[in-house]
Design a protein around this motif. Structure first.
Motif, PDB file in Angstrom:
ATOM      1  N   PRO A 246      -0.144   3.985  -0.830  1.00  0.00           N
ATOM      2  CA  PRO A 246       0.431   5.146  -1.532  1.00  0.00           C
ATOM      3  C   PRO A 246      -0.464   6.365  -1.287  1.00  0.00           C
ATOM      4  CG  PRO A 246       0.039   3.275  -3.042  1.00  0.00           C
ATOM      5  CD  PRO A 246      -0.655   2.961  -1.767  1.00  0.00           C
ATOM      6  N   GLY A 248      -1.227  10.745  -1.522  1.00  0.00           N
ATOM      7  CA  GLY A 248      -0.965  12.093  -1.992  1.00  0.00           C
ATOM      8  C   GLY A 248      -1.765  13.057  -1.146  1.00  0.00           C
ATOM      9  N   ASN A 249      -3.074  13.004  -1.346  1.00  0.00           N
ATOM     10  CA  ASN A 249      -3.954  13.866  -0.567  1.00  0.00           C
ATOM     11  C   ASN A 249      -4.559  13.123   0.617  1.00  0.00           C
ATOM     12  OD1 ASN A 249      -5.135  16.333  -0.037  1.00  0.00           O
ATOM     13  ND2 ASN A 249      -7.005  15.823  -1.174  1.00  0.00           N
ATOM     14  N   LEU A 250      -4.111  11.912   0.872  1.00  0.00           N
ATOM     15  CA  LEU A 250      -4.499  11.159   2.073  1.00  0.00           C
ATOM     16  C   LEU A 250      -5.943  10.637   2.031  1.00  0.00           C
ATOM     17  CD1 LEU A 250      -2.821  10.530   4.643  1.00  0.00           C
ATOM     18  CD2 LEU A 250      -3.955  12.413   5.786  1.00  0.00           C
ATOM     19  N   GLY A 251      -6.619  10.786   0.893  1.00  0.00           N
ATOM     20  CA  GLY A 251      -8.007  10.337   0.846  1.00  0.00           C
ATOM     21  C   GLY A 251      -8.132   8.834   1.042  1.00  0.00           C
ATOM     22  N   ASN A 252      -7.296   8.101   0.330  1.00  0.00           N
ATOM     23  CA  ASN A 252      -7.353   6.652   0.385  1.00  0.00           C
ATOM     24  C   ASN A 252      -6.910   6.124   1.760  1.00  0.00           C
ATOM     25  OD1 ASN A 252      -7.528   4.003  -0.424  1.00  0.00           O
ATOM     26  ND2 ASN A 252      -5.829   4.099  -1.857  1.00  0.00           N
ATOM     27  N   ALA A 300      -0.073  11.018  -9.695  1.00  0.00           N
ATOM     28  CA  ALA A 300      -1.353  11.171  -8.995  1.00  0.00           C
ATOM     29  C   ALA A 300      -1.142  11.498  -7.516  1.00  0.00           C
ATOM     30  CB  ALA A 300      -2.191   9.901  -9.144  1.00  0.00           C
ATOM     31  N   MET A 301       0.110  11.446  -7.085  1.00  0.00           N
ATOM     32  CA  MET A 301       0.425  11.768  -5.686  1.00  0.00           C
ATOM     33  C   MET A 301       1.229  13.054  -5.567  1.00  0.00           C
ATOM     34  SD  MET A 301       1.168   7.802  -4.727  1.00  0.00           S
ATOM     35  CE  MET A 301       2.594   8.134  -3.754  1.00  0.00           C
ATOM     36  N   HIS A 350       2.854   4.375  -8.359  1.00  0.00           N
ATOM     37  CA  HIS A 350       2.313   4.743  -7.049  1.00  0.00           C
ATOM     38  C   HIS A 350       2.383   3.554  -6.102  1.00  0.00           C
ATOM     39  CE1 HIS A 350       0.479   6.891 -10.375  1.00  0.00           C
ATOM     40  NE2 HIS A 350       0.496   7.972  -9.590  1.00  0.00           N
ATOM     41  N   ALA A 376      -3.591   1.778  -8.823  1.00  0.00           N
ATOM     42  CA  ALA A 376      -3.970   1.873 -10.244  1.00  0.00           C
ATOM     43  C   ALA A 376      -3.390   0.701 -11.007  1.00  0.00           C
ATOM     44  CB  ALA A 376      -3.475   3.182 -10.859  1.00  0.00           C
TER      45      ALA A 376
HETATM   46  C1  LIG Z   1      -5.215   9.484  -6.488  1.00  0.00           C
HETATM   47  C2  LIG Z   1      -4.159   8.433  -6.494  1.00  0.00           C
HETATM   48  C3  LIG Z   1      -3.315   8.237  -5.392  1.00  0.00           C
HETATM   49  C4  LIG Z   1      -3.342   9.141  -4.193  1.00  0.00           C
HETATM   50  O1  LIG Z   1      -4.536   9.025  -3.493  1.00  0.00           O
HETATM   51  P1  LIG Z   1      -4.847  10.050  -2.292  1.00  0.00           P
HETATM   52  O2  LIG Z   1      -6.189   9.651  -1.860  1.00  0.00           O
HETATM   53  O3  LIG Z   1      -4.786  11.404  -2.887  1.00  0.00           O
HETATM   54  O4  LIG Z   1      -3.818   9.862  -1.253  1.00  0.00           O
HETATM   55  C5  LIG Z   1      -2.403   7.193  -5.435  1.00  0.00           C
HETATM   56  N1  LIG Z   1      -2.322   6.395  -6.502  1.00  0.00           N
HETATM   57  C6  LIG Z   1      -3.108   6.544  -7.578  1.00  0.00           C
HETATM   58  C7  LIG Z   1      -2.937   5.634  -8.729  1.00  0.00           C
HETATM   59  C8  LIG Z   1      -4.062   7.561  -7.615  1.00  0.00           C
HETATM   60  O5  LIG Z   1      -4.836   7.714  -8.690  1.00  0.00           O
END
Ligand SMILES: *Cc1c(COP(=O)(O)O)cnc(C)c1O
Length: 426
Positions: A246, A248-252, A300-301, A350, A376
């Motif tokens: 999942p 959002g900002n692609l960090g993970n 969160a995304m 997510h 999460a």
């Molecule tokens: C922050 C978050 C994401 C998104 O992570 P990114 O690194 O921004 O892509 C996805 N799921 C959960 C539960 C988060 O807290």
């Protein structure tokens, strides 16, 4: 090792990059070289802390932290990120939510905190970690720096934009952590933080640092759980594991792409967004078109301008074998109960986005091993998930510990001046 800026105008050690966050030319730091690891480099290393130490050691070689890598990883990563095989034998859940605040962000935030507290000069003035959050980042960062000598934390969150349980978690730490419930949106919170960093008079009076998801100090440690899962799977005779993440900002997801670039046995990687579809559109068209974020139930995304994309666009890692998908709220609402029915497992909204991707692959005949990154614990998003599944979710002990604490946030107007005044007040 050194890191360089995506914009070509900065080069420094990893340790300097940890303290700095953003590169001096406004770009993002990426490793200067791509080392190669083999499975044998991890012989006898299986815990998250052990795998992280092997991965991080070369990045911190020749730095003041070189001989403390084991201690940092053992202290920060005292929980596991299990790879759980689901009942079809080929779909797995990579559970990233066993840290103290129930989200994958604990991993990066805790390693960053363990590094920064060791780098701090004993007589230095207190440093305030200033963070704007739409939910999980704030609690992970607050938890990571809670009661650390020499550090304070100021967390800004949109008062109306987080779930009741998220709000409690953001406001319950106390001690050296202050929580500000901002009368505005997440974008307002971010703008206020940005203004604070640009305010030189304020910075001189109240030294500030950031810990947001563009920090390479959060990205590098996240590689550990993908490496650990890939190694466990390879050792048990499996083909390279594919990951649905999942995003959002692609960090993970970037951590998975990077660890694959380092030679770990990872197959394909799916970057799965909610209705904010800037990432899928970029991969489909090659054009980066940031736009205002839209609110979804996977909040969160909710990112309209994914800053970490700059690290991919700058072409610093192999981007073959990448997939993308955008999943809307109605589909998330269907996927959560469908996943429960199929696998007897409750997932957060997510995680449901990544689960949707894998479900579509299965429908298309893909029977390979896929791991869904569970970002999460569903108990953090109970107000969304419980109505979908018609039952309550048991809160894990790690989270319950915080939810049992009293919580208190300071109300704050969505104005840069209001934040500056509150920070000066100390
Ligand atoms: C922050 C978050 C994401 C998104 O992570 P990114 O690194 O921004 O892509 C996805 N799921 C959960 C539960 C988060 O807290």
């Amino acid at each position: 090792m050194h890191v360089i800026s995506t914009r070509g105008g900065d080069r420094c050690s990893v340790v300097e990059a940890l303290s700095r966050g953003l590169a001096r030319d406004g770009g993002l730091y990426v490793p200067e070289h791509w080392l190669r690891f083999t499975i044998d480099d991890f012989a006898g290393r299986d815990t998250l802390a052990d795998v992280a130490a092997v991965l991080l050691r070369p990045f911190l070689a020749d730095s003041p932290l070189a001989d403390q890598v084991d201690a940092i990883c053992t202290e920060a990563l005292d929980f596991d990120t299990p790879l759980v095989a689901l009942n079809d034998g080929r779909t797995h859940l990579l559970e990233l939510f066993h840290g103290p605040t129930g989200a994958f962000k604990d991993v990066g935030a805790r390693v960053l905190a363990a590094c920064l507290s060791r780098l701090r000069a004993p007589d230095a003035p207190d440093l305030t970690v200033l963070v704007a959050t739409s939910g999980d980042t704030g609690s992970a960062v607050a938890g990571a720096f809670h009661r650390r000598k020499g550090f304070k934390v100021a967390v800004l969150f949109p008062d109306q934009g987080v779930s009741p349980r998220q709000k409690h978690l953001l406001s319950c730490f106390g001690d050296n952590v202050r929580s500000f419930a901002v009368d505005g949106t997440f974008d307002d919170c971010q703008a206020m933080v940005k203004a604070a960093f640009a305010n030189t008079a304020l910075m001189a009076a109240v030294p500030l640092t950031s810990a947001n998801s563009i920090s390479i100090g959060r990205l590098l440690p996240q590689m550990a759980y993908y490496a650990q899962a890939a190694l466990r799977h390879a050792r048990s005779g499996g083909r390279p594991m594919n990951f649905a993440i999942p995003s959002g900002n692609l960090g993970n997801a970037l951590a998975a792409i990077w660890v694959r670039a380092l030679g770990l046995p990872i197959g394909e990687i799916a970057i799965v967004s909610n209705a904010n579809r800037v990432l899928p559109d970029f991969f489909a068209t090659g054009e980066y078109q940031p736009r205002p974020s839209v609110a979804t139930i996977a909040n969160a995304m909710d990112v309209g301008a994914p800053s970490n994309l700059e690290r991919l666009r700058a072409g610093f890692a192999e981007t073959g074998g990448l997939h993308t998908l955008s999943v809307d709220d109605d589909t998330i609402r269907r996927r959560v109960p469908a996943f429960l029915a199929e696998f007897d497992t409750v997932i957060c909204p997510h995680t449901a986005c990544a689960a949707e991707f894998v479900a579509r692959r299965r429908a298309g005949g893909d029977d390979r091993d896929w791991a869904i990154a569970a970002t999460a614990h569903p108990a953090k998003f109970e107000s969304v998930v419980e109505p979908l599944i018609g039952r309550t979710i048991t809160v894990p002990a790690t989270l319950a510990r915080w939810l049992d604490q009293p919580a208190q946030a300071e109300p704050l107007a969505a104005e840069a001046e209001a934040l500056a005044t509150a920070l000066r007040r100390g």
